[in-house]
Design an enzyme around this catalytic site. Structure first.
Site, PDB file in Angstrom:
ATOM      1  CG  PHE A 114       8.230   9.632  -3.522  1.00  0.00           C
ATOM      2  CD1 PHE A 114       7.157   9.098  -3.471  1.00  0.00           C
ATOM      3  CD2 PHE A 114       8.818  10.609  -2.539  1.00  0.00           C
ATOM      4  CE1 PHE A 114       6.218   9.707  -2.784  1.00  0.00           C
ATOM      5  CE2 PHE A 114       7.943  11.079  -1.591  1.00  0.00           C
ATOM      6  CZ  PHE A 114       6.764  10.735  -1.887  1.00  0.00           C
ATOM      7  CG  ASP A 139      12.584   6.009  -0.172  1.00  0.00           C
ATOM      8  OD1 ASP A 139      12.024   5.046   0.578  1.00  0.00           O
ATOM      9  OD2 ASP A 139      12.465   7.106  -0.583  1.00  0.00           O
ATOM     10  CE1 TYR A 171       4.241   9.581   5.519  1.00  0.00           C
ATOM     11  CE2 TYR A 171       5.871  10.348   6.638  1.00  0.00           C
ATOM     12  CZ  TYR A 171       5.428  10.241   5.743  1.00  0.00           C
ATOM     13  OH  TYR A 171       5.696  10.806   4.298  1.00  0.00           O
ATOM     14  CE  LYS A 172       4.704   7.146   2.453  1.00  0.00           C
ATOM     15  NZ  LYS A 172       5.837   7.367   1.637  1.00  0.00           N
ATOM     16  NE  ARG A 180      -0.968   5.852  -3.499  1.00  0.00           N
ATOM     17  CZ  ARG A 180      -0.052   6.130  -3.002  1.00  0.00           C
ATOM     18  NH1 ARG A 180       1.196   6.127  -3.339  1.00  0.00           N
ATOM     19  NH2 ARG A 180      -0.225   6.934  -1.794  1.00  0.00           N
TER      20      ARG A 180
HETATM   21  C1  LIG Z   1       6.324   8.497   1.629  1.00  0.00           C
HETATM   22  C2  LIG Z   1       7.797   8.487   0.979  1.00  0.00           C
HETATM   23  C3  LIG Z   1       8.694   9.643   1.467  1.00  0.00           C
HETATM   24  C4  LIG Z   1       8.488  10.514   2.322  1.00  0.00           C
HETATM   25  O1  LIG Z   1       9.499  11.440   2.564  1.00  0.00           O
HETATM   26  P1  LIG Z   1       9.279  12.279   3.811  1.00  0.00           P
HETATM   27  O2  LIG Z   1      10.384  12.970   3.923  1.00  0.00           O
HETATM   28  O3  LIG Z   1       9.166  11.394   5.238  1.00  0.00           O
HETATM   29  O4  LIG Z   1       8.141  13.020   3.929  1.00  0.00           O
HETATM   30  C5  LIG Z   1       9.902   9.311   0.612  1.00  0.00           C
HETATM   31  N1  LIG Z   1      10.096   8.626  -0.291  1.00  0.00           N
HETATM   32  C6  LIG Z   1       9.334   7.496  -0.694  1.00  0.00           C
HETATM   33  C7  LIG Z   1       9.529   6.641  -1.898  1.00  0.00           C
HETATM   34  C8  LIG Z   1       7.979   7.726  -0.002  1.00  0.00           C
HETATM   35  O5  LIG Z   1       7.006   6.793  -0.339  1.00  0.00           O
END
Ligand SMILES: *Cc1c(COP(=O)(O)O)cnc(C)c1O
Length: 425
Positions: A139, A210, A235-236, A384
């Site tokens: 990511f 992660d 939040y996911k 997606r």
């Molecule tokens: C959504 C997501 C994030 C989000 O990071 P924030 O700092 O909370 O915005 C980080 N890493 C991955 C792999 C994600 O999918």
């Protein structure tokens, strides 16, 4: 909750009408969980991997927090309403979803910030081994954060980004920490957490996983895999609301040896001592920094509480059933040409997400969203679709594919309005 699941294996015989999918929903022991979410009528929501929907109980809880706890209780609520313990209390509830123990997870900050804190601590603990090893498809925010640490630490930190297939071979004796995202946000591919963690340990490195696309979507066994460190998003699939606080995990055996460099008063052993020297709290709480966002924390806790009593094995089996049936329907009904299913066919190596590519993927997704089938788009050409076990129905799978077929047949995606990109895709 219930313990039955529709017989997905039967589905490969082909199910050809919406009624077949309605029957799958009737047999689904988790179907009653959907009523705990306030999903708009007529919407097929397949984007819970980006922003989970609103739980029915959240507005009432926030109203209570605002009017009673804040409005009437005022500052007394830090003690009387348990605000001060929220980061560890909610952390313990998340721990149960990811195979961690009580006292190993704390809710705080964002995923990106938490990753920075844990990487800095890991690189420092493994002093003399400068490398943060990761993979190209990680990511982007995770890569940026590690790059920022590299810029800060100079020769003491080197970010090494290699191809996925190269990762095990590049675990040399200069690697301090292996940093990976468990479920790939583009393809939904799942890493072998046990094998990669073991390989990192063999090489003398720590791991940080992660879990942003994992918790609430697929089985995670942090203890079973002997994981050192992890971060993840609220939040996911955890439905904590836009910008919900994130969480971090530190294995108990490491907690006292890791330094919280972002040392704030909430991570102090005794914040209200108001001494001038930072003494890190004994447990995972040392990775708190500033004051927790109590409103957002309450929304997240309300959503996490919806998992109480849910048979997790059944939930993971349902996600696989939803994604498998979606892939089967796409294969039998999508027009040939242009589309490719990029998620793994083997359900054990797939998250709760299916991605398909098409050169006009952005415009096709816009047309689908206008039909109230909500997924999202990631460059260069990925559409997606996320399938959350607590609220996605099998008829949603059918309706999504039916609408996609109609968008293609009617060439709806060619409308000029879809040619320009919105800010959030
Ligand atoms: C959504 C997501 C994030 C989000 O990071 P924030 O700092 O909370 O915005 C980080 N890493 C991955 C792999 C994600 O999918």
């Amino acid at each position: 909750m219930g313990s039955t699941l529709p017989n997905i294996a039967e589905m490969s015989n082909g199910r050809h009408s919406r009624r077949d999918y309605e029957r799958l929903d009737r047999d689904d022991g988790l179907a009653p969980c959907r009523q705990h979410f306030q999903l708009p009528e007529g919407v097929v929501y397949l984007d819970g991997n980006s922003l989970g929907p609103l739980p029915v109980s959240t507005p009432g809880r926030l109203q209570q927090l605002l009017l009673e706890e804040w409005g009437t209780g005022l500052i007394r609520s830090w003690n009387e309403a348990g605000w001060i313990d929220a980061p560890t209390r909610v952390g313990d509830k998340i721990a149960a979803l990811v195979g961690a123990a009580t006292g190993e997870v704390v809710v705080t900050d964002s995923t990106s910030v938490n990753l920075f804190k844990l990487l800095a601590a890991a690189v420092s603990l493994r002093g003399g081994r400068p490398v943060v090893l990761t993979e190209v498809p990680n990511f982007p925010s995770d890569l940026y954060v590690a790059g920022g640490l590299e810029a800060l630490l100079g020769a003491r930190c080197e970010l090494r980004v290699v191809e996925r297939s190269e990762v095990p071979a590049r675990l040399g004796d200069d690697v301090a920490v292996l940093m990976l995202t468990h479920v790939d946000f583009r393809t939904g591919e799942v890493h072998d957490m046990a094998a990669l963690t073991h390989a990192a340990h063999e090489a003398g490195a720590l791991v940080v996983w992660d879990l942003s696309h994992s918790a609430g979507a697929v089985p995670v066994d942090l203890h079973g895999c002997d994981v050192d460190l992890a971060v993840g998003c609220g939040y996911k699939y955890l439905n904590g609301g836009p910008g919900a606080p994130a969480y971090l995990y530190v294995a108990e055996r490491l907690q006292s040896s890791l330094t919280p460099f972002l040392a704030g008063w909430m991570g102090h052993e005794d914040p209200f001592e108001f001494g001038n020297r930072h003494r890190p709290a004994g447990g995972v709480r040392r990775f708190l920094c500033g004051t927790p966002p109590i409103l957002s924390m309450a929304a997240l806790e309300t959503a996490i509480d919806l998992w109480a009593g849910v048979d997790l094995d059944l939930a993971w089996e349902k996600s696989r059933g939803l994604t498998s049936s979606f892939i089967e329907l796409l294969e039998s009904r999508l027009p040939r040409g242009g589309f490719e299913i990029v998620s793994p066919r083997d359900s054990a190596s797939r998250g709760a997400q299916v991605s398909i590519s098409h050169p006009e993927g952005y415009r096709i997704m816009r047309a689908l969203v206008d039909r109230s089938v909500i997924g999202d788009f990631r460059p260069p050409d990925l559409m997606r679709f996320g399938f959350a076990p607590l609220y996605t129905r099998f008829v949603d799978v059918w309706d999504a594919v039916q609408n996609l077929v109609e968008v293609m047949e009617g060439e709806e995606w060619t409308r000029p309005a879809y040619a320009t990109r919105l800010t959030v895709t």
